[in-house]
Design an enzyme around this catalytic site. Structure first.
Site, PDB file in Angstrom:
ATOM      1  N   ASP A  64       0.860  -1.186   0.000  1.00 41.93           N
ATOM      2  CA  ASP A  64       0.000   0.000   0.000  1.00 41.93           C
ATOM      3  C   ASP A  64       0.899   1.240   0.000  1.00 41.93           C
ATOM      4  OD1 ASP A  64      -3.058   0.797   1.185  1.00 41.93           O
ATOM      5  OD2 ASP A  64      -1.443   2.188   1.708  1.00 41.93           O
TER       6      ASP A  64
ATOM      7  N   ASN B  52      -2.105  13.043  -3.185  1.00 41.98           N
ATOM      8  CA  ASN B  52      -3.278  13.587  -3.904  1.00 41.98           C
ATOM      9  C   ASN B  52      -3.549  15.025  -3.491  1.00 41.98           C
ATOM     10  OD1 ASN B  52      -4.240  11.611  -5.665  1.00 41.98           O
ATOM     11  ND2 ASN B  52      -5.313  10.520  -4.044  1.00 41.98           N
TER      12      ASN B  52
ATOM     13  N   HIS C 177      -5.191  14.884  -8.063  1.00 39.73           N
ATOM     14  CA  HIS C 177      -5.575  13.498  -8.364  1.00 39.73           C
ATOM     15  C   HIS C 177      -4.873  12.930  -9.603  1.00 39.73           C
ATOM     16  CE1 HIS C 177      -8.362  10.060  -8.571  1.00 39.73           C
ATOM     17  NE2 HIS C 177      -8.584  10.328  -7.285  1.00 39.73           N
TER      18      HIS C 177
ATOM     19  N   ASP D  83      -2.675   9.587  -9.835  1.00 41.20           N
ATOM     20  CA  ASP D  83      -2.820   8.496 -10.815  1.00 41.20           C
ATOM     21  C   ASP D  83      -1.477   8.173 -11.471  1.00 41.20           C
ATOM     22  OD1 ASP D  83      -5.480   8.343 -10.277  1.00 41.20           O
ATOM     23  OD2 ASP D  83      -6.181   9.065 -12.230  1.00 41.20           O
TER      24      ASP D  83
ATOM     25  N   GLU E 223      -5.013   2.321  -3.835  1.00 49.01           N
ATOM     26  CA  GLU E 223      -3.544   2.432  -3.781  1.00 49.01           C
ATOM     27  C   GLU E 223      -2.962   1.193  -3.106  1.00 49.01           C
ATOM     28  OE1 GLU E 223      -5.319   2.822  -0.843  1.00 49.01           O
ATOM     29  OE2 GLU E 223      -3.631   3.865   0.114  1.00 49.01           O
TER      30      GLU E 223
HETATM   31  N1  LIG Z   1      -5.189   9.569  -7.500  1.00 44.35           N
HETATM   32  C1  LIG Z   1      -5.870   8.536  -7.036  1.00 44.35           C
HETATM   33  N2  LIG Z   1      -6.128   8.457  -5.703  1.00 44.35           N
HETATM   34  C2  LIG Z   1      -6.791   7.381  -5.240  1.00 44.35           C
HETATM   35  C3  LIG Z   1      -7.248   6.375  -6.084  1.00 44.35           C
HETATM   36  N3  LIG Z   1      -7.876   5.443  -5.318  1.00 44.35           N
HETATM   37  C4  LIG Z   1      -7.816   5.867  -4.044  1.00 44.35           C
HETATM   38  N4  LIG Z   1      -7.157   7.040  -3.970  1.00 44.35           N
HETATM   39  C5  LIG Z   1      -6.862   7.852  -2.785  1.00 44.35           C
HETATM   40  O1  LIG Z   1      -5.967   7.171  -1.963  1.00 44.35           O
HETATM   41  C6  LIG Z   1      -6.018   7.775  -0.661  1.00 44.35           C
HETATM   42  C7  LIG Z   1      -5.862   6.715   0.396  1.00 44.35           C
HETATM   43  O2  LIG Z   1      -5.757   7.370   1.587  1.00 44.35           O
HETATM   44  P1  LIG Z   1      -5.696   6.630   2.987  1.00 44.35           P
HETATM   45  O3  LIG Z   1      -6.482   5.347   2.931  1.00 44.35           O
HETATM   46  O4  LIG Z   1      -6.071   7.627   4.025  1.00 44.35           O
HETATM   47  O5  LIG Z   1      -4.241   6.178   3.155  1.00 44.35           O
HETATM   48  P2  LIG Z   1      -2.869   6.939   2.984  1.00 44.35           P
HETATM   49  O6  LIG Z   1      -3.009   8.420   2.887  1.00 44.35           O
HETATM   50  O7  LIG Z   1      -2.155   6.281   1.856  1.00 44.35           O
HETATM   51  O8  LIG Z   1      -2.148   6.626   4.341  1.00 44.35           O
HETATM   52  P3  LIG Z   1      -1.463   5.278   4.810  1.00 44.35           P
HETATM   53  O9  LIG Z   1      -2.003   4.161   3.966  1.00 44.35           O
HETATM   54  O10 LIG Z   1      -1.840   5.133   6.226  1.00 44.35           O
HETATM   55  O11 LIG Z   1      -0.005   5.462   4.623  1.00 44.35           O
HETATM   56  C8  LIG Z   1      -7.361   8.504  -0.605  1.00 44.35           C
HETATM   57  O12 LIG Z   1      -7.093   9.888  -0.596  1.00 44.35           O
HETATM   58  C9  LIG Z   1      -8.043   8.116  -1.917  1.00 44.35           C
HETATM   59  O13 LIG Z   1      -8.819   9.166  -2.447  1.00 44.35           O
HETATM   60  C10 LIG Z   1      -6.988   6.492  -7.488  1.00 44.35           C
HETATM   61  O14 LIG Z   1      -7.337   5.656  -8.314  1.00 44.35           O
HETATM   62  N5  LIG Z   1      -6.292   7.577  -7.907  1.00 44.35           N
END
Ligand SMILES: Nc1nc2c(ncn2[C@@H]2O[C@H](COP(=O)(O)OP(=O)(O)OP(=O)(O)O)[C@@H](O)[C@H]2O)c(=O)[nH]1
Length: 237
Positions: free
Chosen positions: A114, A122, A127, A131, A157
């Site tokens: 992850d 983001n 965004h 991506d 992610e």
């Molecule tokens: N650009 C983009 N962002 C995505 C996509 N799918 C999910 N996200 C974003 O991924 C982020 C995941 O955030 P969190 O689950 O809070 O986790 P994190 O910020 O990575 O923190 P940790 O996992 O704890 O390190 C969210 O802001 C989602 O909007 C995608 O396909 N594209």
């Protein structure tokens, strides 16, 4: 069937020619006239037959082209149903299928990873930049793996790497190589990116949920311990 005879005119011409042939002493002009009629009828008949055969050949060709494009369309649909549009890698449903099938046949190591603080990426860069990070991250994962290794995007992610028959320590080394490939250099347009990894080894007969939950718990440990690291799940009893 109704009585329309496709060859009515030819039958009539043939009957006249046969009758003419049976009569003795008929003059040659009458013979020639009947023969001429017969030739005309059979010429027409052959022309019609050729046209019909050409037509049915064309229809057969068109039908087989239609079949081929239907087959291609079905393959494209199947590919779409099993792959993630952004990265081209397997999607969650395809990973579940794949892992379940492998676990019926033998043991398997599962890597779950992850991206760290992806929300910040983001939020800071937008965004589309997020991506682009996902796409580049998959490229780096691939650069650390042999071409035949199957990899999937199981969440926004979050990714899994499916390693059938691989021991936990070898899978852990591979995960470490992937981690290093991601952390090695900044990502264009997003700066430094890291990812955390959890790895589980699962005996034959266990199922996807079990394998995934154990790798995910190890991933959670990696996050808790400071991220940008690999944690191996205890070997299943
Ligand atoms: N650009 C983009 N962002 C995505 C996509 N799918 C999910 N996200 C974003 O991924 C982020 C995941 O955030 P969190 O689950 O809070 O986790 P994190 O910020 O990575 O923190 P940790 O996992 O704890 O390190 C969210 O802001 C989602 O909007 C995608 O396909 N594209």
């Amino acid at each position: 069937m109704s009585g329309f005879d496709l060859f009515q005119a030819e039958e009539a011409a043939l009957a006249r020619a046969v009758a003419m042939h049976a009569r003795n002493g008929e003059d040659s002009a009458a013979y020639r006239a009947e023969l001429g009629e017969l030739i005309a009828r059979y010429t027409r008949l052959m022309r019609e037959m050729r046209r019909l055969i050409r037509h049915s050949d064309r229809q057969e060709r068109e039908l087989s082209e239609l079949n081929a494009s239907l087959r291609r369309l079905a393959e494209q649909l199947d590919h779409k149903a099993r792959h993630d549009a952004l990265t081209g890698e397997l999607n969650r449903a395809a990973v579940i299928d794949l892992v379940s099938q492998h676990l019926q046949r033998g043991p398997l190591s599962l890597v779950v990873l992850d991206i760290d603080h992806f929300k910040r990426i983001n939020d800071s860069y937008g965004h589309p930049a997020g991506d682009a990070v996902i796409v580049e991250l998959v490229r780096r994962l691939r650069s650390a793996l042999r071409a035949e290794v199957q990899l999937g995007r199981v969440g926004g992610e979050e990714f899994t790497v499916v390693l059938p028959s691989l021991d936990l320590d070898v899978a852990g080394m591979l995960a470490e190589r992937m981690r290093a490939a991601i952390a090695a250099a900044p990502f264009a347009g997003a700066g430094a990116v890291t990812a955390s990894f959890g790895v589980s080894w699962n005996s034959a007969g266990s199922d996807f949920d079990h394998a995934y939950a154990r790798a995910d718990a190890a991933l959670y440990e990696a996050k808790r311990a400071g991220r940008n690291r690999v944690v191996l799940a205890d070997v299943d009893a």
